[in-house]
Design a protein around this motif. Structure first.
Motif, PDB file in Angstrom:
ATOM      1  N   ASP A  42       0.787  -1.118  -0.095  1.00 26.80           N
ATOM      2  CA  ASP A  42       0.025  -0.044  -0.026  1.00 26.80           C
ATOM      3  C   ASP A  42       0.909   1.388   0.081  1.00 26.80           C
ATOM      4  O   ASP A  42       2.114   1.371   0.218  1.00 26.80           O
ATOM      5  CB  ASP A  42      -1.048   0.071   1.229  1.00 26.80           C
ATOM      6  CG  ASP A  42      -0.180  -0.038   2.229  1.00 26.80           C
ATOM      7  OD1 ASP A  42       0.111   0.923   2.977  1.00 26.80           O
ATOM      8  OD2 ASP A  42       0.135  -1.218   2.885  1.00 26.80           O
ATOM      9  N   HIS A  43       0.413   2.148  -0.513  1.00 23.90           N
ATOM     10  CA  HIS A  43       1.064   3.648  -0.362  1.00 23.90           C
ATOM     11  C   HIS A  43       1.558   4.086   0.929  1.00 23.90           C
ATOM     12  O   HIS A  43       2.694   4.434   0.985  1.00 23.90           O
ATOM     13  CB  HIS A  43      -0.088   4.783  -0.876  1.00 23.90           C
ATOM     14  CG  HIS A  43       0.758   5.993  -1.128  1.00 23.90           C
ATOM     15  ND1 HIS A  43       0.332   7.127  -0.424  1.00 23.90           N
ATOM     16  CD2 HIS A  43       1.572   6.490  -2.045  1.00 23.90           C
ATOM     17  CE1 HIS A  43       1.037   8.298  -1.010  1.00 23.90           C
ATOM     18  NE2 HIS A  43       1.886   7.750  -1.785  1.00 23.90           N
ATOM     19  N   ALA A  44       0.851   3.938   1.919  1.00 25.69           N
ATOM     20  CA  ALA A  44       1.326   4.290   3.100  1.00 25.69           C
ATOM     21  C   ALA A  44       2.687   3.450   3.528  1.00 25.69           C
ATOM     22  O   ALA A  44       3.706   4.164   4.175  1.00 25.69           O
ATOM     23  CB  ALA A  44       0.561   4.012   4.376  1.00 25.69           C
ATOM     24  N   ASP A  63      -0.477  -1.446  -4.495  1.00 22.27           N
ATOM     25  CA  ASP A  63      -1.780  -2.183  -4.422  1.00 22.27           C
ATOM     26  C   ASP A  63      -1.955  -3.215  -5.609  1.00 22.27           C
ATOM     27  O   ASP A  63      -3.003  -3.226  -6.155  1.00 22.27           O
ATOM     28  CB  ASP A  63      -3.031  -1.316  -4.261  1.00 22.27           C
ATOM     29  CG  ASP A  63      -2.932  -0.546  -2.929  1.00 22.27           C
ATOM     30  OD1 ASP A  63      -2.918  -1.034  -1.730  1.00 22.27           O
ATOM     31  OD2 ASP A  63      -2.891   0.654  -3.066  1.00 22.27           O
ATOM     32  N   ASN A  64      -0.814  -3.787  -6.186  1.00 15.41           N
ATOM     33  CA  ASN A  64      -0.887  -4.304  -7.539  1.00 15.41           C
ATOM     34  C   ASN A  64      -1.523  -3.718  -8.760  1.00 15.41           C
ATOM     35  O   ASN A  64      -1.951  -4.277  -9.682  1.00 15.41           O
ATOM     36  CB  ASN A  64      -1.484  -5.641  -7.310  1.00 15.41           C
ATOM     37  CG  ASN A  64      -0.866  -6.516  -6.258  1.00 15.41           C
ATOM     38  OD1 ASN A  64       0.247  -6.819  -6.433  1.00 15.41           O
ATOM     39  ND2 ASN A  64      -1.603  -7.356  -5.306  1.00 15.41           N
ATOM     40  N   GLY A  65      -1.170  -2.470  -8.828  1.00 16.54           N
ATOM     41  CA  GLY A  65      -1.843  -1.475  -9.709  1.00 16.54           C
ATOM     42  C   GLY A  65      -3.123  -0.716  -9.444  1.00 16.54           C
ATOM     43  O   GLY A  65      -3.678  -0.279 -10.315  1.00 16.54           O
ATOM     44  N   ALA A  66      -3.834  -1.015  -8.314  1.00 14.21           N
ATOM     45  CA  ALA A  66      -4.983  -0.371  -8.070  1.00 14.21           C
ATOM     46  C   ALA A  66      -4.708   1.056  -7.841  1.00 14.21           C
ATOM     47  O   ALA A  66      -5.846   1.950  -7.866  1.00 14.21           O
ATOM     48  CB  ALA A  66      -5.764  -0.904  -6.511  1.00 14.21           C
ATOM     49  N   THR A 102      -6.051  -3.047   4.044  1.00 12.79           N
ATOM     50  CA  THR A 102      -5.256  -1.863   4.555  1.00 12.79           C
ATOM     51  C   THR A 102      -5.979  -0.729   4.054  1.00 12.79           C
ATOM     52  O   THR A 102      -5.949  -0.461   2.613  1.00 12.79           O
ATOM     53  CB  THR A 102      -3.832  -2.163   3.956  1.00 12.79           C
ATOM     54  OG1 THR A 102      -3.424  -3.275   4.453  1.00 12.79           O
ATOM     55  CG2 THR A 102      -2.979  -0.913   4.622  1.00 12.79           C
ATOM     56  N   ASP A 103      -6.245   0.467   4.763  1.00 17.67           N
ATOM     57  CA  ASP A 103      -6.720   1.714   4.388  1.00 17.67           C
ATOM     58  C   ASP A 103      -5.589   2.710   3.823  1.00 17.67           C
ATOM     59  O   ASP A 103      -4.426   2.379   3.682  1.00 17.67           O
ATOM     60  CB  ASP A 103      -7.636   2.326   5.573  1.00 17.67           C
ATOM     61  CG  ASP A 103      -6.926   2.801   6.593  1.00 17.67           C
ATOM     62  OD1 ASP A 103      -5.707   2.872   6.503  1.00 17.67           O
ATOM     63  OD2 ASP A 103      -7.406   3.265   7.416  1.00 17.67           O
ATOM     64  N   GLU A 104      -6.096   3.790   3.093  1.00 18.61           N
ATOM     65  CA  GLU A 104      -5.164   4.900   2.776  1.00 18.61           C
ATOM     66  C   GLU A 104      -4.162   5.269   3.410  1.00 18.61           C
ATOM     67  O   GLU A 104      -3.174   5.831   2.917  1.00 18.61           O
ATOM     68  CB  GLU A 104      -6.147   5.942   2.231  1.00 18.61           C
ATOM     69  CG  GLU A 104      -6.982   5.541   1.028  1.00 18.61           C
ATOM     70  CD  GLU A 104      -8.383   4.735   1.526  1.00 18.61           C
ATOM     71  OE1 GLU A 104      -9.014   4.323   0.538  1.00 18.61           O
ATOM     72  OE2 GLU A 104      -8.368   4.496   2.699  1.00 18.61           O
ATOM     73  N   VAL A 105      -4.334   5.433   4.883  1.00 19.58           N
ATOM     74  CA  VAL A 105      -3.058   5.802   5.515  1.00 19.58           C
ATOM     75  C   VAL A 105      -2.293   4.629   6.277  1.00 19.58           C
ATOM     76  O   VAL A 105      -1.652   4.947   7.186  1.00 19.58           O
ATOM     77  CB  VAL A 105      -3.641   6.639   6.894  1.00 19.58           C
ATOM     78  CG1 VAL A 105      -4.287   7.791   6.026  1.00 19.58           C
ATOM     79  CG2 VAL A 105      -4.735   6.045   7.653  1.00 19.58           C
ATOM     80  N   GLY A 106      -2.690   3.438   6.101  1.00 21.80           N
ATOM     81  CA  GLY A 106      -1.743   2.197   6.263  1.00 21.80           C
ATOM     82  C   GLY A 106      -2.603   1.518   7.591  1.00 21.80           C
ATOM     83  O   GLY A 106      -1.600   0.454   8.274  1.00 21.80           O
ATOM     84  N   LEU A 149     -12.740  -0.354  -2.617  1.00 19.94           N
ATOM     85  CA  LEU A 149     -11.393  -0.818  -1.645  1.00 19.94           C
ATOM     86  C   LEU A 149     -10.305  -1.184  -2.893  1.00 19.94           C
ATOM     87  O   LEU A 149     -10.671  -1.668  -4.164  1.00 19.94           O
ATOM     88  CB  LEU A 149     -11.790  -2.109  -1.215  1.00 19.94           C
ATOM     89  CG  LEU A 149     -12.993  -2.218  -0.299  1.00 19.94           C
ATOM     90  CD1 LEU A 149     -13.308  -3.662   0.100  1.00 19.94           C
ATOM     91  CD2 LEU A 149     -12.882  -1.089   0.813  1.00 19.94           C
ATOM     92  N   ALA A 150      -8.934  -0.782  -2.484  1.00 17.44           N
ATOM     93  CA  ALA A 150      -8.066  -1.218  -3.515  1.00 17.44           C
ATOM     94  C   ALA A 150      -7.721  -2.603  -3.538  1.00 17.44           C
ATOM     95  O   ALA A 150      -7.752  -3.085  -4.653  1.00 17.44           O
ATOM     96  CB  ALA A 150      -6.793  -0.454  -2.998  1.00 17.44           C
ATOM     97  N   LYS A 151      -7.809  -3.371  -2.545  1.00 19.21           N
ATOM     98  CA  LYS A 151      -7.565  -4.890  -2.655  1.00 19.21           C
ATOM     99  C   LYS A 151      -7.870  -5.405  -1.324  1.00 19.21           C
ATOM    100  O   LYS A 151      -7.690  -4.684  -0.357  1.00 19.21           O
ATOM    101  CB  LYS A 151      -6.167  -5.093  -2.967  1.00 19.21           C
ATOM    102  CG  LYS A 151      -4.975  -4.622  -1.895  1.00 19.21           C
ATOM    103  CD  LYS A 151      -3.691  -5.109  -2.143  1.00 19.21           C
ATOM    104  CE  LYS A 151      -2.712  -4.839  -0.974  1.00 19.21           C
ATOM    105  NZ  LYS A 151      -1.348  -5.245  -1.113  1.00 19.21           N
ATOM    106  N   LEU A 152      -8.180  -6.802  -1.332  1.00 18.31           N
ATOM    107  CA  LEU A 152      -8.255  -7.504  -0.222  1.00 18.31           C
ATOM    108  C   LEU A 152      -7.159  -8.599  -0.232  1.00 18.31           C
ATOM    109  O   LEU A 152      -6.820  -9.119  -1.303  1.00 18.31           O
ATOM    110  CB  LEU A 152      -9.753  -8.178  -0.291  1.00 18.31           C
ATOM    111  CG  LEU A 152     -10.755  -7.524  -0.244  1.00 18.31           C
ATOM    112  CD1 LEU A 152     -12.071  -8.377  -0.420  1.00 18.31           C
ATOM    113  CD2 LEU A 152     -11.163  -6.838   1.208  1.00 18.31           C
ATOM    114  N   SER A 153      -6.702  -8.555   1.096  1.00 17.42           N
ATOM    115  CA  SER A 153      -5.423  -9.690   1.083  1.00 17.42           C
ATOM    116  C   SER A 153      -5.549 -10.877   2.186  1.00 17.42           C
ATOM    117  O   SER A 153      -6.352 -10.785   3.168  1.00 17.42           O
ATOM    118  CB  SER A 153      -4.272  -8.830   1.558  1.00 17.42           C
ATOM    119  OG  SER A 153      -3.799  -7.717   1.008  1.00 17.42           O
TER     120      SER A 153
END
Length: 257
Positions: A42-44, A63-66, A102-106, A149-153
């Protein structure tokens, strides 16, 4: 010229660290050129990693390209519909897997209501590079969100190939991929690193990777490198090398010819 590197297994080892040799090579490269990460992380996480090693990273595909970022600005997103994501989580929980978001701020969210805090703490110990998780349950959190959501892990200790095929059948309208030997991740259909790259303000780049989720970008860029531990199927798509530093050294020598 832009040099893009995958993280896990390429620039970063299993302990989440970067070698001094690679760091120094990136420092030298960014005196004249640009550098960036291309990763499932993720970005964070990427921002924290760049800060830790004081790396200049103008470009990030996460996020694998998200998501794609240029100079810390989000220039592209490909998100799972929120309601669909919640339903997928409910289905995945039936398999008793270590699922998280994982959200946008980690911040990371786990099925703590379904599995309990003891299992969460055990998972944190197994995967220390992920850091600490929120005590808020994943479904409780997702039900409070407005954005997709960017992705589920999912962390998968056993039967990864079997589960991968089952989830691909179950979630046909989404991308389901094994991003390592023990992780399955789900993104929106059509999401991949190459699609994200196409939304960056750059026409060409050098790329280095080591995993199946790097294949889309390895196939499309001309100047590519593959780590020597990568699957044999990937090695035909780039120069096989041992480190990011070695790849940067080759590119630097080309400039001086």
């Amino acid at each position: 010229m832009l040099f893009l590197s995958d993280l896990d297994g390429t620039l970063m080892n299993s302990n989440g660290t970067i070698t001094e040799e690679d760091v120094n090579s990136i420092y030298q490269w960014t005196q004249k050129h640009s550098f960036g990460f291309v990763t499932g992380r993720d970005h964070a996480f990427c921002m924290e990693l760049a800060s830790k090693y004081q790396l200049s990273c103008e470009y990030m595909i996460t996020d694998n390209g998200a998501n794609a970022y240029y100079k810390d600005q989000n220039v592209y997103s490909s998100l799972i519909d929120l309601d669909d994501g919640i339903q997928m989580c409910k289905e995945i929980l039936k398999y008793n897997l270590d699922l998280f978001y994982t959200d946008e701020v980690g911040n990371r969210y786990y099925p703590v209501s379904s599995y309990g805090k003891e299992r969460l703490h055990s998972f944190e110990k197994k995967q220390p590079s992920l850091g600490r998780f929120s005590n808020i349950d994943i479904l409780e959190y997702l039900n409070s969100r407005d954005l997709g959501l960017a992705k589920l892990s999912m962390y998968v200790e056993n039967d990864l190939d079997l589960l991968l095929n089952q989830f691909r059948d179950l979630f046909k309208n989404y991308e389901v991929m094994a991003t390592s030997k023990d992780y399955i991740e789900i993104t929106k259909k059509g999401t991949n690193k190459w699609e994200a790259f196409c939304h960056l303000p750059v026409e060409d780049a050098i790329f280095i990777g080591d995993g199946e989720n790097d294949l889309c970008i390895l196939k499309n860029l001309k100047n590519t490198y593959v780590m020597d531990h990568a699957p044999e199927s990937l090695k035909v798509y780039g120069v096989c090398i041992k480190s990011v530093a070695q790849a940067i050294d080759i590119e630097s020598r080309k400039e001086n010819v």
